[in-house]
Scaffold this active site. Structure first.
Site, short mmCIF file in Angstrom:
data_model
loop_
_atom_site.label_atom_id
_atom_site.label_comp_id
_atom_site.label_asym_id
_atom_site.label_seq_id
_atom_site.Cartn_x
_atom_site.Cartn_y
_atom_site.Cartn_z
N ASP A 174 -4.07 8.36 2.89
CA ASP A 174 -3.65 7.04 3.35
C ASP A 174 -4.61 6.58 4.44
OD1 ASP A 174 -2.15 4.79 3.65
OD2 ASP A 174 -0.57 5.74 4.83
N GLU A 175 -4.72 5.29 4.65
CA GLU A 175 -5.56 4.73 5.73
C GLU A 175 -6.97 5.32 5.68
OE1 GLU A 175 -4.28 2.35 7.32
OE2 GLU A 175 -2.21 2.73 7.92
N GLN A 230 -9.06 -3.46 7.84
CA GLN A 230 -8.19 -2.99 8.91
C GLN A 230 -8.73 -1.72 9.56
OE1 GLN A 230 -3.85 -3.40 8.30
NE2 GLN A 230 -4.39 -4.08 6.24
N LYS A 288 0.82 -1.21 0.00
CA LYS A 288 0.00 0.00 0.00
C LYS A 288 0.85 1.26 0.00
CE LYS A 288 -1.55 0.85 4.03
NZ LYS A 288 -1.48 2.09 4.82
N THR A 289 1.80 1.31 0.93
CA THR A 289 2.65 2.49 1.03
C THR A 289 3.47 2.67 -0.24
OG1 THR A 289 2.82 1.88 3.34
CG2 THR A 289 4.17 3.70 2.60
N ARG A 327 0.34 -9.09 10.96
CA ARG A 327 1.65 -8.46 11.23
C ARG A 327 2.77 -9.47 11.04
NH1 ARG A 327 0.51 -4.49 9.52
NH2 ARG A 327 -1.45 -5.53 9.10
#
Length: 768
Positions: A224-225, A255, A32-33, A613
């Site tokens: 973002d997010e 998430q 994503k980043t 994670r």
DNA sequence: CTTAGTAGGCTTTTT
DNA sequence: GCCTACTAAG
């Protein structure tokens, strides 16, 4: 643009689509980043000017890291001009720049939640309401909810549903508190966190010209997010982008874990409704985890009804199943986790920094710490009480806030008697009352006690005048001294430090160090700003510091220590091995989440975040009993464990000795077991390999100090020219030593870190 | 006004 | 178990 070749098909498509609104659904670990950073680099290479790109993130850390990555692709000179930061920091900047068009000045203070709570508490008292019925934190939550949904006190009052809800929760006068709270914030020239978003919205609503200016300024917007945005954030973004539609939001509905803070998952679920012609890109390949972990997580999240369906897959090795650990007590859980960690370290070729323990609540960290310490496993705890929330730090910051903004009432109340200068509660109450009845700020009253008819005796009046003088003297220097010089003045002159000098307790030493640490941070801030050709005044520092969290102070990540944090804090991070502990009913899922499907689903997403994670190994542990809130409770394994397809689990049959006992002697057995664990915990700890982040209970930190102090220099005469080592500043050379009040002070040159004057009894210097 | 000591309350996650 | 808010004594 050869860098596009580093992306997979779907990533590249998401990056290259820049003609209209796009929604990038990014599964966990799907890069994503990477998409976000490459997209910004792509825009820049296409000739879009950095100042016209607005990129919004949720943490300063995320913003900083992204900026660094972009800088490495397009050069620092270009990256520097990007508008990149958290919602809160970007819009506080705009609010300061446009202050003349708002109800606040450009130097407005930012109230953190404890300031807000304390103000709310005082309003509840003023209104003579029952403090048990109106709990400040709950009232604040209601106000925060209202602000996040852009409900001002006026509209609140006209809303029948809200009135009903408040009546139902036995807080019918909530709207009155909200109204007064807003007035008092305005009076104090202070905004709380939610105001930063609310006031931005009001500004854009009331001043179309200002809105237009920023619409034109930001020709491309990225968020973002996005799954964690609330209504206020959604609307800001929408207002800025609806004209040109050049917006790209990235997120993962699976998430979304911040609804308690007002985040609305509908923002991402219904993004397509807000922007017609939205292109949707799904990133489904997970590059982080083994197939087993991805599949296990998928099988879990499948149990949620509200979601955007997607097929996350991994092409890495199958990997090992998730291992379930169960124990009888929470203490034993810690021991078992510690044992497994050491096994990974010594037989599986893991290093400590590749391992994390994740838990639902911060309070769980305590027992784990104990177990790790006994085994000599080094760890770092994130979260808990952040650096900027420590009392001594808040005191210094409060001085600074008051110096910059005399109307900042919460800051004033905090430090008017710190250090004790004979201005007690009675006097403060009189001051507040006087200010209130005449609708002025407390500072106004201090400035002219006679005119406002403040009823205090002559002695008290002198003390008040002295206090006012001290602050004024600092204030007169805000333009001439930089933030570091002024804060140094404040720390020295105000006498905050003096009482800790006298006090030799470990707590006081720790406080002393924290203040030093703060000064160091300010010093660095000034150097950076000066280098960049910007001003480094106290106001500049304050406007940034209020929005910092401990996530931002968090150090290297390079040291050989395991990581302990809440699942929330772990979002966005990855570890080779992850231990998820305390997987029990009422803890995870939290008891608070059981009353609605929506919140239960959020807990499930939280668990999903935890599992994803892990890169290689994932452990899940639960205990039959747990010590919580001063009591031992029985607990059952979390329903979420059953939500995972068993084929991805390695769940042993229960060990006989940990099986639930129902006989009458259970209590005795249990007590015995607990005591035996506790006895061991009093053994000396291997301090040099454990770093304990100072936290609420400072005694542990204190212990660490006492033990390390053996090997360090105390009040002994230090030879000039000697080389010493300091925990923070590194190696330095002693230039000069002096003795003041029986305390030896040394001037030491730390090279790059500069020359420091340190008190030997606190500085923990090691002679080389 | 200050300090120390105690009783009572509360405990999810945090930009 | 921890923190806070209150109380009593200096």
């Amino acid at each position: 643009m050869e860098f596009l070749n580093e992306l997979n098909e779907s990533q590249r498509k998401a990056v290259e689509y820049i003609d209209g609104a796009s929604l990038v659904i990014a599964g966990a670990g799907s890069g994503k980043t990477r998409v976000l950073t490459y997209k910004i680099a792509y825009l820049l290479k296409k000739g879009i000017h950095p100042t016209s790109i607005l990129a919004l993130t949720f943490t300063n850390k995320a913003a900083r890291e992204m900026k660094e990555r972009i800088a490495s692709m397009v050069g620092e000179k270009t990256a520097r001009y990007l508008w990149m930061g958290t919602f809160h920091s970007v819009f506080s900047r705009i609010l300061r720049a446009e202050a003349d068009k708002t109800d606040f000045s450009k130097n407005f203070s930012i109230y953190d939640s404890s300031d807000s709570n304390s103000l709310i508490k005082s309003i509840i008292k003023d209104l003579k309401l029952d403090e048990k019925q109106y709990k400040a934190s709950q009232v604040h939550a209601r106000i925060s909810f209202a602000k996040n949904n852009l409900i001002t006190p006026e509209t609140y009052r006209t809303n029948a549903d809200l009135a009903k809800a408040d009546l139902y929760s036995k807080m019918p006068r909530l709207v009155d508190i909200y109204e007064i709270y807003s007035q008092r914030c305005k009076q104090a020239d202070a905004m709380d966190f939610d105001d930063l978003l609310l006031q931005t919205n009001l500004l854009f609503r009331n001043r179309p010209d200002v809105l237009q200016k920023y619409r034109d300024a930001f020709s491309y917007i990225l968020v973002d997010e996005y799954q964690d945005t609330n209504f206020a954030q959604y609307l800001i973004v929408r207002k800025l982008s609806e004209e040109h539609q050049r917006i790209c939001v990235v997120g993962d509905d699976a998430q979304s874990i911040y609804s308690f803070r007002g985040a609305n998952i509908d923002n991402i679920l219904k993004f397509r409704n807000s922007y017609t012609n939205t292109q949707v890109f799904k990133l489904e390949q997970n590059y982080r985890s083994t197939q087993n972990i991805v599949n296990a997580a998928n099988s879990l999240i499948d149990k949620n009804s509200e979601q955007i369906r997607k097929t996350v897959f991994s092409e890495k090795e199958t990997g090992k199943p998730i291992k379930i650990l169960n124990t009888f007590t929470d203490l034993e859980e810690g021991v078992v986790v510690a044992e497994n960690i050491n096994h990974l370290k010594f037989s599986q070729n893991f290093s400590y920094k590749e391992i994390a323990i994740l838990y639902r609540t911060n309070s769980q960290s305590r027992v784990l710490e104990e177990a790790l310490r006994k085994k000599g496993i080094p760890y770092r705890i994130y979260g808990g009480l952040s650096f900027y929330q420590r009392k001594e730090i808040k005191d210094v910051i409060a001085y600074c806030r008051l110096v910059v903004n005399h109307n900042d009432e919460e800051a004033l109340k905090r430090i008017i008697n710190v250090p004790a200068r004979g201005i007690g509660d009675t006097t403060v109450a009189k001051l507040l009352d006087c200010a209130r009845t005449q609708a002025v700020s407390v500072w106004d009253v201090l400035n002219d006690m006679l005119a406002y008819n403040l009823q205090v005796n002559a002695g008290t009046a002198t003390k008040l005048a002295n206090f006012r003088k001290v602050i004024s003297v600092f204030a007169a220097q805000t333009e001439t001294l930089n933030a570091y010089e002024l804060m140094l003045q404040i720390v020295k002159v105000s006498g905050i430090i003096n009482d800790t000098y006298v006090d030799k307790s470990p707590e006081a030493m720790s406080r002393q160090e924290n203040v030093q640490e703060l000064l160091k941070a300010v010093h660095e801030f000034c150097e950076q700003k000066t280098k960049a050709g910007e001003t480094a005044l106290l106001t500049d520092f304050l406007s940034e510091v209020s929005l910092l969290t401990d996530q931002d102070t968090g150090d290297d990540g390079e040291s050989e220590k395991i990581t302990m944090m809440t699942v929330h804090a772990a979002k966005g991070l990855e570890f080779r091995a992850v231990f998820i502990v305390g997987m029990e009913e009422d803890l995870f899922p939290s008891a608070y989440s059981l009353d609605s499907d929506r919140s239960l689903e959020e807990e499930r997403r939280l668990f999903y975040v935890a599992i994803t994670r892990a890169e290689e190994l994932c452990f899940i542990s639960y205990s039959k009993t747990r010590f919580r809130n001063g009591k031992t409770n029985m607990s059952n394994p979390s329903r979420f464990i059953r939500d995972i397809d068993p084929q991805y689990l390695d769940a042993p049959s229960e060990r006989p000795e940990t099986r639930w006992k129902e006989s009458a002697d259970w209590d005795e057995d249990f007590e015995f077991e607990r005591k035996s664990f506790q006895r061991d915990s009093f053994k000396p700890r291997p301090v040099e390999n454990t770093y304990v982040q100072p936290r609420k209970n400072l005694t542990k930190v204190g212990d660490a100090h006492l033990q390390t102090s053996k090997q360090i220099i105390e009040n002994k005469n230090l030879p000039v020219g000697a080389f010493v080592k300091h925990a923070v500043f590194g190696i330095g050379k002693v230039l000069e030593t002096t003795v003041t009040d029986g305390n030896e002070k040394a001037e030491i040159d730390f090279g790059e870190k500069g020359k420091k004057s340190l008190l030997l009894k606190f500085a923990k210097l090691e002679l080389l």
